[in-house]
Design an enzyme around this catalytic site. Structure first.
Site, PDB file in Angstrom:
ATOM      1  N   ASP A  13      40.561 119.096  45.961  1.00 57.93           N
ATOM      2  CA  ASP A  13      41.231 118.266  46.949  1.00 57.93           C
ATOM      3  C   ASP A  13      40.189 117.283  47.505  1.00 57.93           C
ATOM      4  O   ASP A  13      38.982 117.468  47.322  1.00 57.93           O
ATOM      5  CB  ASP A  13      41.781 119.185  48.053  1.00 57.93           C
ATOM      6  CG  ASP A  13      42.365 118.428  49.226  1.00 57.93           C
ATOM      7  OD1 ASP A  13      43.183 117.523  48.990  1.00 57.93           O
ATOM      8  OD2 ASP A  13      41.990 118.736  50.367  1.00 57.93           O
ATOM      9  N   ASP A  15      40.688 115.075  50.985  1.00 57.09           N
ATOM     10  CA  ASP A  15      40.637 114.981  52.448  1.00 57.09           C
ATOM     11  C   ASP A  15      40.448 116.347  53.104  1.00 57.09           C
ATOM     12  O   ASP A  15      41.228 117.270  52.907  1.00 57.09           O
ATOM     13  CB  ASP A  15      41.930 114.343  52.969  1.00 57.09           C
ATOM     14  CG  ASP A  15      41.994 112.861  52.663  1.00 57.09           C
ATOM     15  OD1 ASP A  15      41.158 112.116  53.205  1.00 57.09           O
ATOM     16  OD2 ASP A  15      42.858 112.447  51.867  1.00 57.09           O
TER      17      ASP A  15
END
Length: 288
Positions: A13, A15
């Site tokens: 991922d 953020d």
């Protein structure tokens, strides 16, 4: 296509995982509806009464700032995980692909990656994420979801599957047969509920490989490992759904474990912090 697979593939991922701040939350809190209203939407997403896709769109639509100004604002305020550059250099040296699988938007991720890691990283790290439509010189903009029919907007599990298939790897194939490369060890790092489908996909692939392997691997090593960020919603999901994971605080933690697995041959299962197998083993220990 080379038949020699990399020692591992690392999906992550972006953020709140590679970066310390979630860029989309940062924009919403400071330029859009603000934290209190965003928290209400987040709670609805977590309880299942609102899809991630629809809640995320509502947050972004509250931001009146032109897109280019949003990017400049993030470049001034978003910071990189302190261990990511060393992690990136290690993976480059070991030829371990890093693939960003994000619910964010590609132009924002590319801009941050260029500033925080360097231009070379943009050419080396593949980004699988949503896009953005920009009109009127950036004044009007909207997110374009990668998988608009998915309640996530971007179904990360689908992107992982598509990446593996595009590179000749199959969850049903763990043998070097007919020129196809065997599946490398798979890793994923995440922090939030949008990573839930990725977490489940890693378990699904690992179980499929075990089922299709000629050897009984039930008591041996697993083929994948999920890194879930400490104190975040992904851990809550994993505990609730009994998805195996290992906790991390930053990419220094991840790199330490990755080196142990790739360089020293430490079994992946040694780092799993919760699973049905481990729970059963602990019960047996306490009943002896």
């Amino acid at each position: 296509m080379s038949t020699t697979p990399p020692p591992a593939i690392f999906f992550t991922d972006w953020d709140g995982t590679v970066t310390l701040e979630d860029s989309n939350d940062y924009l919403t809190d400071n330029l859009g509806m603000g934290y209190p209203k965003r928290k209400i939407i987040n709670d609805k997403i977590l309880e299942g009464s609102l899809s991630f896709r629809d809640g995320f769109r509502e947050m972004l639509e509250s931001i009146p700032t032109p897109f280019n100004e949003c990017i400049e604002y993030l470049l001034k305020n978003v910071k990189l995980d302190p261990g990511f550059k060393e992690f990136y250099n290690y993976c480059e040296a070991r030829k371990i692909p890093i693939i960003v699988v994000s619910s964010g938007m590609t132009p924002i991720i590319s801009a941050l990656l260029t500033k925080l890691v360097g231009e070379e990283a943009v050419s080396k790290i593949q980004i699988l994420s949503n896009d953005v439509r920009v009109d009127d010189n950036g004044k009007n903009w909207e997110i374009i979801f990668k998988h608009p029919d998915s309640h996530f907007g971007h179904d990360k599990s689908k992107s992982i599957t598509e990446y593996l298939e595009a590179h000749g790897f199959s969850a049903a194939q763990n043998q070097d047969l007919d020129g196809l490369p065997s599946m490398p060890k798979l890793f994923y790092a995440g922090d939030g509920i949008s990573d839930a489908s990725s977490a489940e996909k890693l378990e699904e692939i690992s179980k499929s490989l075990e089922k299709n392997d000629n050897n009984d691997k039930s008591d041996e090593d697993t083929d994948s490992l999920l890194f879930a960020k400490s104190g975040r919603d992904l851990i809550k999901f994993c505990v609730r759904e009994n998805v195996a994971f290992t906790e991390f605080n930053d990419f220094k933690d991840i790199l330490s474990k990755l080196k142990s697995i790739v360089d020293d041959g430490v079994p992946v299962k040694n780092f799993v912090e919760n699973s049905k197998v481990k729970a059963n083993e602990e019960v047996k220990e306490t009943t002896k």
